[in-house]
Design a protein around this motif. Structure first.
Motif, PDB file in Angstrom:
ATOM      1  N   LEU A 181       0.830  -1.206   0.000  1.00 12.35           N
ATOM      2  CA  LEU A 181       0.000   0.000   0.000  1.00 12.35           C
ATOM      3  C   LEU A 181       0.868   1.261   0.000  1.00 12.35           C
ATOM      4  O   LEU A 181       0.543   2.244  -0.670  1.00 12.35           O
ATOM      5  N   THR A 182       1.973   1.216   0.735  1.00 16.57           N
ATOM      6  CA  THR A 182       2.862   2.378   0.792  1.00 16.57           C
ATOM      7  C   THR A 182       3.594   2.567  -0.530  1.00 16.57           C
ATOM      8  O   THR A 182       3.869   3.700  -0.936  1.00 16.57           O
ATOM      9  N   LEU A 183       3.908   1.477  -1.225  1.00 14.81           N
ATOM     10  CA  LEU A 183       4.493   1.590  -2.560  1.00 14.81           C
ATOM     11  C   LEU A 183       3.529   2.289  -3.508  1.00 14.81           C
ATOM     12  O   LEU A 183       3.932   3.039  -4.399  1.00 14.81           O
ATOM     13  N   ALA A 184       2.234   2.038  -3.311  1.00 11.21           N
ATOM     14  CA  ALA A 184       1.226   2.674  -4.159  1.00 11.21           C
ATOM     15  C   ALA A 184       1.065   4.145  -3.827  1.00 11.21           C
ATOM     16  O   ALA A 184       0.842   4.967  -4.709  1.00 11.21           O
ATOM     17  N   ASP A 185       1.211   4.480  -2.542  1.00 15.02           N
ATOM     18  CA  ASP A 185       1.027   5.871  -2.119  1.00 15.02           C
ATOM     19  C   ASP A 185       1.836   6.093  -0.848  1.00 15.02           C
ATOM     20  O   ASP A 185       1.420   5.701   0.236  1.00 15.02           O
ATOM     21  N   THR A 186       2.991   6.697  -0.988  1.00 18.77           N
ATOM     22  CA  THR A 186       3.905   6.893   0.147  1.00 18.77           C
ATOM     23  C   THR A 186       3.260   7.666   1.283  1.00 18.77           C
ATOM     24  O   THR A 186       3.609   7.472   2.455  1.00 18.77           O
ATOM     25  N   SER A 187       2.307   8.526   0.980  1.00 17.36           N
ATOM     26  CA  SER A 187       1.686   9.355   2.019  1.00 17.36           C
ATOM     27  C   SER A 187       0.916   8.534   3.044  1.00 17.36           C
ATOM     28  O   SER A 187       0.655   9.019   4.147  1.00 17.36           O
ATOM     29  N   THR A 188       0.533   7.297   2.699  1.00 20.96           N
ATOM     30  CA  THR A 188      -0.214   6.478   3.655  1.00 20.96           C
ATOM     31  C   THR A 188       0.604   6.202   4.908  1.00 20.96           C
ATOM     32  O   THR A 188       0.059   6.079   6.005  1.00 20.96           O
ATOM     33  N   ALA A 189       1.938   6.104   4.748  1.00 26.71           N
ATOM     34  CA  ALA A 189       2.797   5.822   5.899  1.00 26.71           C
ATOM     35  C   ALA A 189       3.015   7.051   6.762  1.00 26.71           C
ATOM     36  O   ALA A 189       3.577   6.949   7.857  1.00 26.71           O
ATOM     37  N   ASP A 190       2.574   8.230   6.303  1.00 29.73           N
ATOM     38  CA  ASP A 190       2.678   9.436   7.121  1.00 29.73           C
ATOM     39  C   ASP A 190       1.681   9.407   8.269  1.00 29.73           C
ATOM     40  O   ASP A 190       1.828  10.145   9.249  1.00 29.73           O
ATOM     41  N   SER A 191       0.663   8.582   8.116  1.00 34.05           N
ATOM     42  CA  SER A 191      -0.339   8.454   9.170  1.00 34.05           C
ATOM     43  C   SER A 191      -0.705   6.982   9.306  1.00 34.05           C
ATOM     44  O   SER A 191      -1.757   6.542   8.827  1.00 34.05           O
ATOM     45  N   VAL A 192       0.167   6.220   9.939  1.00 36.79           N
ATOM     46  CA  VAL A 192      -0.044   4.774  10.005  1.00 36.79           C
ATOM     47  C   VAL A 192      -1.284   4.402  10.812  1.00 36.79           C
ATOM     48  O   VAL A 192      -1.994   3.458  10.475  1.00 36.79           O
ATOM     49  N   THR A 193      -1.565   5.149  11.875  1.00 37.36           N
ATOM     50  CA  THR A 193      -2.695   4.775  12.721  1.00 37.36           C
ATOM     51  C   THR A 193      -4.033   5.262  12.187  1.00 37.36           C
ATOM     52  O   THR A 193      -5.078   4.732  12.565  1.00 37.36           O
ATOM     53  N   LYS A 194      -4.013   6.284  11.321  1.00 35.58           N
ATOM     54  CA  LYS A 194      -5.262   6.824  10.798  1.00 35.58           C
ATOM     55  C   LYS A 194      -5.606   6.321   9.403  1.00 35.58           C
ATOM     56  O   LYS A 194      -6.774   6.306   9.015  1.00 35.58           O
ATOM     57  N   ILE A 195      -4.573   5.925   8.635  1.00 36.05           N
ATOM     58  CA  ILE A 195      -4.821   5.500   7.255  1.00 36.05           C
ATOM     59  C   ILE A 195      -4.334   4.076   6.995  1.00 36.05           C
ATOM     60  O   ILE A 195      -5.120   3.206   6.615  1.00 36.05           O
ATOM     61  N   LEU A 196      -3.045   3.840   7.229  1.00 35.31           N
ATOM     62  CA  LEU A 196      -2.442   2.572   6.805  1.00 35.31           C
ATOM     63  C   LEU A 196      -2.992   1.379   7.588  1.00 35.31           C
ATOM     64  O   LEU A 196      -3.523   0.428   6.991  1.00 35.31           O
ATOM     65  N   TYR A 197      -2.871   1.399   8.908  1.00 33.03           N
ATOM     66  CA  TYR A 197      -3.358   0.279   9.703  1.00 33.03           C
ATOM     67  C   TYR A 197      -4.868   0.056   9.540  1.00 33.03           C
ATOM     68  O   TYR A 197      -5.320  -1.089   9.391  1.00 33.03           O
ATOM     69  N   PRO A 198      -5.681   1.129   9.573  1.00 31.61           N
ATOM     70  CA  PRO A 198      -7.121   0.912   9.379  1.00 31.61           C
ATOM     71  C   PRO A 198      -7.456   0.287   8.024  1.00 31.61           C
ATOM     72  O   PRO A 198      -8.393  -0.514   7.923  1.00 31.61           O
ATOM     73  N   THR A 199      -6.716   0.665   6.971  1.00 30.08           N
ATOM     74  CA  THR A 199      -6.967   0.080   5.650  1.00 30.08           C
ATOM     75  C   THR A 199      -6.679  -1.417   5.657  1.00 30.08           C
ATOM     76  O   THR A 199      -7.474  -2.226   5.162  1.00 30.08           O
ATOM     77  N   VAL A 200      -5.548  -1.798   6.231  1.00 27.03           N
ATOM     78  CA  VAL A 200      -5.197  -3.217   6.332  1.00 27.03           C
ATOM     79  C   VAL A 200      -6.189  -3.951   7.225  1.00 27.03           C
ATOM     80  O   VAL A 200      -6.603  -5.082   6.915  1.00 27.03           O
ATOM     81  N   ALA A 201      -6.596  -3.310   8.314  1.00 30.98           N
ATOM     82  CA  ALA A 201      -7.556  -3.927   9.228  1.00 30.98           C
ATOM     83  C   ALA A 201      -8.886  -4.192   8.537  1.00 30.98           C
ATOM     84  O   ALA A 201      -9.487  -5.267   8.693  1.00 30.98           O
ATOM     85  N   LYS A 202      -9.354  -3.230   7.756  1.00 29.52           N
ATOM     86  CA  LYS A 202     -10.614  -3.400   7.031  1.00 29.52           C
ATOM     87  C   LYS A 202     -10.522  -4.546   6.034  1.00 29.52           C
ATOM     88  O   LYS A 202     -11.459  -5.344   5.904  1.00 29.52           O
TER      89      LYS A 202
END
Length: 262
Positions: free
Chosen positions: A172-193
């Protein structure tokens, strides 16, 4: 007919070499074609026997191992074995030099024989020079498999939940580096979903997977600090940067990663 991976071992530890040889079976896809306790005559043996895999101790008597690696690197692709370096200790600079010379795996001793055999069985002849051989336009599957190889080489166990979660975070971060700027608000929730769980479980399971790898490597993971276990975000971004550089990817690549194909 079963394709047998031919392994040559260069290690002063004859007990390790004999145990590895006794554990491997041609019927299971592995065969030891030579065991050497020093570097004397090793290059001649490599040229003559043309092993698929070379297991070489970094502190090999009789020769500078880096000299051997330089000579191997000058061989043709047909002659060049996939190299696994075994070492009790080495500086980050030494590890970086080994990878520059085409070493596919730098493994910290002591090494579990069964795990080593499993690693060779899966990746022994997948590459003669490095984990990734460049292509003009790597596909999503190329990227996915390369990330998988990196995680395996870092000794993250595939059976724990964090293995799949961290791989998905990297993609996901390879697709959009900005997702890792907010791991708890964007990255982790996306993977959790995507996995029907909670973001806190994703964070915890990734941390656990990295902790297991850290302990397996005795505190040494190539590309990371030797004084502490890398935090989740640092781990993810370090691998993302490595993949992007080595596979020559654009900043947002490719679109299908963003569509959540895992």
């Amino acid at each position: 007919m079963l394709s047998v991976i031919r392994v040559m071992i260069a290690s002063e530890d004859s007990t390790f070499s004999k145990l590895f040889s006794a554990t491997t079976q041609p019927s299971e896809g592995l065969s030891v074609v030579g065991m050497y306790t020093s570097g004397i005559g090793l290059m001649d043996a490599i040229r003559h026997d043309k092993p698929d895999v070379l297991l070489i101790d970094f502190m090999l008597p009789g020769v500078n191992t880096l000299t051997i690696l330089h000579e191997i690197n000058r061989l043709s692709s047909e002659e060049r074995p996939t190299v696994y370096v075994l070492s009790s200790f080495a500086s980050p600079e030494t590890v970086a030099e080994c990878h520059r010379l085409g070493v596919c795996f730098f493994l910290r001793k002591p090494i579990d024989i069964a795990s080593l055999i499993d690693l060779i069985s899966r990746y022994g002849i997948s590459s003669r020079h490095s984990l990734y051989q460049p292509k003009a336009q790597p596909s999503w599957l190329d990227v996915f498999m390369y990330v998988t190889q990196i995680l395996t080489s870092l000794q993250i166990p595939a059976h724990v939940a964090g293995y799949g979660y961290v791989r998905e975070c990297i993609m996901l971060t390879l697709a959009d580096t900005s997702t890792a700027d907010s791991v708890t608000k964007i990255l982790y929730p996306t993977v959790a979903k995507n996995n029907n769980t909670t973001w806190t479980s994703v964070e915890r399971d990734i941390r656990n997977a990295i902790e297991i790898a850290w302990k397996r490597s005795n505190g040494y993971m190539p590309g990371f600090s030797t004084v502490r276990r890398p935090p989740n975000r640092e781990f993810i971004l370090t691998i993302v940067d490595r993949v992007r550089c080595e596979m020559h990817l654009d900043q947002n690549y490719p679109d299908q990663i963003q569509r959540g194909i895992f």
